[in-house]
Design a protein around this motif. Structure first.
Motif, PDB file in Angstrom:
ATOM      1  N   MET A  66       0.849  -1.177   0.000  1.00 32.00           N
ATOM      2  CA  MET A  66       0.000   0.000   0.000  1.00 32.00           C
ATOM      3  C   MET A  66       0.895   1.241   0.000  1.00 32.00           C
ATOM      4  O   MET A  66       1.843   1.318   0.749  1.00 32.00           O
ATOM      5  CB  MET A  66      -0.904  -0.028   1.230  1.00 32.00           C
ATOM      6  CG  MET A  66      -1.818   1.156   1.296  1.00 32.00           C
ATOM      7  SD  MET A  66      -2.959   1.093   2.678  1.00 32.00           S
ATOM      8  CE  MET A  66      -4.252   0.154   1.941  1.00 32.00           C
ATOM      9  N   LYS A  67       0.556   2.190  -0.812  1.00 34.71           N
ATOM     10  CA  LYS A  67       1.353   3.406  -0.939  1.00 34.71           C
ATOM     11  C   LYS A  67       0.908   4.448   0.082  1.00 34.71           C
ATOM     12  O   LYS A  67      -0.271   4.598   0.361  1.00 34.71           O
ATOM     13  CB  LYS A  67       1.219   3.966  -2.349  1.00 34.71           C
ATOM     14  CG  LYS A  67       2.127   5.155  -2.595  1.00 34.71           C
ATOM     15  CD  LYS A  67       2.050   5.630  -4.024  1.00 34.71           C
ATOM     16  CE  LYS A  67       2.922   6.868  -4.165  1.00 34.71           C
ATOM     17  NZ  LYS A  67       2.857   7.464  -5.459  1.00 34.71           N
ATOM     18  N   ASP A  68       1.878   5.168   0.628  1.00 33.31           N
ATOM     19  CA  ASP A  68       1.607   6.239   1.582  1.00 33.31           C
ATOM     20  C   ASP A  68       1.526   7.559   0.816  1.00 33.31           C
ATOM     21  O   ASP A  68       2.490   7.993   0.215  1.00 33.31           O
ATOM     22  CB  ASP A  68       2.731   6.293   2.613  1.00 33.31           C
ATOM     23  CG  ASP A  68       2.548   7.412   3.622  1.00 33.31           C
ATOM     24  OD1 ASP A  68       1.471   8.027   3.640  1.00 33.31           O
ATOM     25  OD2 ASP A  68       3.493   7.642   4.385  1.00 33.31           O
ATOM     26  N   PHE A  69       0.358   8.180   0.841  1.00 31.59           N
ATOM     27  CA  PHE A  69       0.134   9.418   0.103  1.00 31.59           C
ATOM     28  C   PHE A  69       0.247  10.659   0.981  1.00 31.59           C
ATOM     29  O   PHE A  69      -0.041  11.758   0.536  1.00 31.59           O
ATOM     30  CB  PHE A  69      -1.253   9.399  -0.546  1.00 31.59           C
ATOM     31  CG  PHE A  69      -1.377   8.422  -1.671  1.00 31.59           C
ATOM     32  CD1 PHE A  69      -0.896   8.737  -2.930  1.00 31.59           C
ATOM     33  CD2 PHE A  69      -1.969   7.193  -1.480  1.00 31.59           C
ATOM     34  CE1 PHE A  69      -1.005   7.852  -3.974  1.00 31.59           C
ATOM     35  CE2 PHE A  69      -2.078   6.286  -2.517  1.00 31.59           C
ATOM     36  CZ  PHE A  69      -1.591   6.619  -3.768  1.00 31.59           C
ATOM     37  N   SER A  70       0.642  10.497   2.235  1.00 32.86           N
ATOM     38  CA  SER A  70       0.623  11.628   3.165  1.00 32.86           C
ATOM     39  C   SER A  70       1.487  12.800   2.695  1.00 32.86           C
ATOM     40  O   SER A  70       1.171  13.952   2.970  1.00 32.86           O
ATOM     41  CB  SER A  70       1.060  11.185   4.556  1.00 32.86           C
ATOM     42  OG  SER A  70       2.393  10.706   4.528  1.00 32.86           O
ATOM     43  N   ARG A  71       2.556  12.537   1.987  1.00 33.27           N
ATOM     44  CA  ARG A  71       3.415  13.627   1.505  1.00 33.27           C
ATOM     45  C   ARG A  71       2.828  14.347   0.292  1.00 33.27           C
ATOM     46  O   ARG A  71       3.303  15.402  -0.089  1.00 33.27           O
ATOM     47  CB  ARG A  71       4.802  13.100   1.151  1.00 33.27           C
ATOM     48  CG  ARG A  71       5.548  12.590   2.355  1.00 33.27           C
ATOM     49  CD  ARG A  71       6.900  12.078   1.971  1.00 33.27           C
ATOM     50  NE  ARG A  71       7.540  11.505   3.154  1.00 33.27           N
ATOM     51  CZ  ARG A  71       8.820  11.377   3.306  1.00 33.27           C
ATOM     52  NH1 ARG A  71       9.636  11.760   2.341  1.00 33.27           N
ATOM     53  NH2 ARG A  71       9.317  10.851   4.399  1.00 33.27           N
ATOM     54  N   GLU A  72       1.798  13.774  -0.289  1.00 37.29           N
ATOM     55  CA  GLU A  72       1.208  14.354  -1.495  1.00 37.29           C
ATOM     56  C   GLU A  72      -0.067  15.147  -1.211  1.00 37.29           C
ATOM     57  O   GLU A  72      -0.662  15.712  -2.118  1.00 37.29           O
ATOM     58  CB  GLU A  72       0.926  13.248  -2.503  1.00 37.29           C
ATOM     59  CG  GLU A  72       2.193  12.511  -2.931  1.00 37.29           C
ATOM     60  CD  GLU A  72       1.917  11.347  -3.846  1.00 37.29           C
ATOM     61  OE1 GLU A  72       0.919  11.391  -4.585  1.00 37.29           O
ATOM     62  OE2 GLU A  72       2.691  10.382  -3.819  1.00 37.29           O
ATOM     63  N   LEU A  73      -0.504  15.194   0.047  1.00 40.04           N
ATOM     64  CA  LEU A  73      -1.761  15.866   0.372  1.00 40.04           C
ATOM     65  C   LEU A  73      -1.694  17.378   0.181  1.00 40.04           C
ATOM     66  O   LEU A  73      -2.704  18.016  -0.077  1.00 40.04           O
ATOM     67  CB  LEU A  73      -2.189  15.536   1.802  1.00 40.04           C
ATOM     68  CG  LEU A  73      -2.549  14.073   2.042  1.00 40.04           C
ATOM     69  CD1 LEU A  73      -2.885  13.852   3.509  1.00 40.04           C
ATOM     70  CD2 LEU A  73      -3.698  13.630   1.156  1.00 40.04           C
ATOM     71  N   ASP A  74      -0.511  17.950   0.316  1.00 46.03           N
ATOM     72  CA  ASP A  74      -0.362  19.397   0.134  1.00 46.03           C
ATOM     73  C   ASP A  74       0.037  19.771  -1.289  1.00 46.03           C
ATOM     74  O   ASP A  74       0.297  20.930  -1.580  1.00 46.03           O
ATOM     75  CB  ASP A  74       0.689  19.949   1.099  1.00 46.03           C
ATOM     76  CG  ASP A  74       0.201  19.919   2.534  1.00 46.03           C
ATOM     77  OD1 ASP A  74      -1.022  20.034   2.741  1.00 46.03           O
ATOM     78  OD2 ASP A  74       1.027  19.775   3.436  1.00 46.03           O
ATOM     79  N   GLN A  75       0.050  18.784  -2.166  1.00 42.83           N
ATOM     80  CA  GLN A  75       0.450  19.035  -3.551  1.00 42.83           C
ATOM     81  C   GLN A  75      -0.598  19.907  -4.241  1.00 42.83           C
ATOM     82  O   GLN A  75      -1.786  19.607  -4.236  1.00 42.83           O
ATOM     83  CB  GLN A  75       0.588  17.706  -4.296  1.00 42.83           C
ATOM     84  CG  GLN A  75       1.000  17.850  -5.730  1.00 42.83           C
ATOM     85  CD  GLN A  75       1.164  16.485  -6.399  1.00 42.83           C
ATOM     86  OE1 GLN A  75       1.196  15.465  -5.749  1.00 42.83           O
ATOM     87  NE2 GLN A  75       1.245  16.488  -7.690  1.00 42.83           N
ATOM     88  N   ASN A  76      -0.158  20.995  -4.830  1.00 39.63           N
ATOM     89  CA  ASN A  76      -1.078  21.883  -5.538  1.00 39.63           C
ATOM     90  C   ASN A  76      -1.585  21.223  -6.811  1.00 39.63           C
ATOM     91  O   ASN A  76      -0.862  20.487  -7.472  1.00 39.63           O
ATOM     92  CB  ASN A  76      -0.386  23.204  -5.894  1.00 39.63           C
ATOM     93  CG  ASN A  76      -0.140  24.053  -4.674  1.00 39.63           C
ATOM     94  OD1 ASN A  76      -0.844  23.933  -3.678  1.00 39.63           O
ATOM     95  ND2 ASN A  76       0.852  24.893  -4.732  1.00 39.63           N
TER      96      ASN A  76
END
Length: 52
Positions: free
Chosen positions: A1-11
């Protein structure tokens, strides 16, 4: 499973019509919106199973 937490603030390249600027805002709105659907479904189920 991929962790998307670093991408949540991506514009977003093209902001959505509702005024969302990043993926985290869309995720929060989606979870809230789906919760509304669940509430309506539960209410309908309660009405349909109520014995009169």
């Amino acid at each position: 499973m991929k962790d998307f937490s670093r991408e949540l603030d991506q514009n977003l390249v093209d902001p959505v019509l509702l005024g969302f600027d990043n993926t985290g805002q869309i995720l929060l709105h989606t979870l809230y919106h789906e919760g509304l659907h669940v509430g309506v479904i539960q209410s309908i189920k309660k009405i349909l199973t109520k014995k009169i």
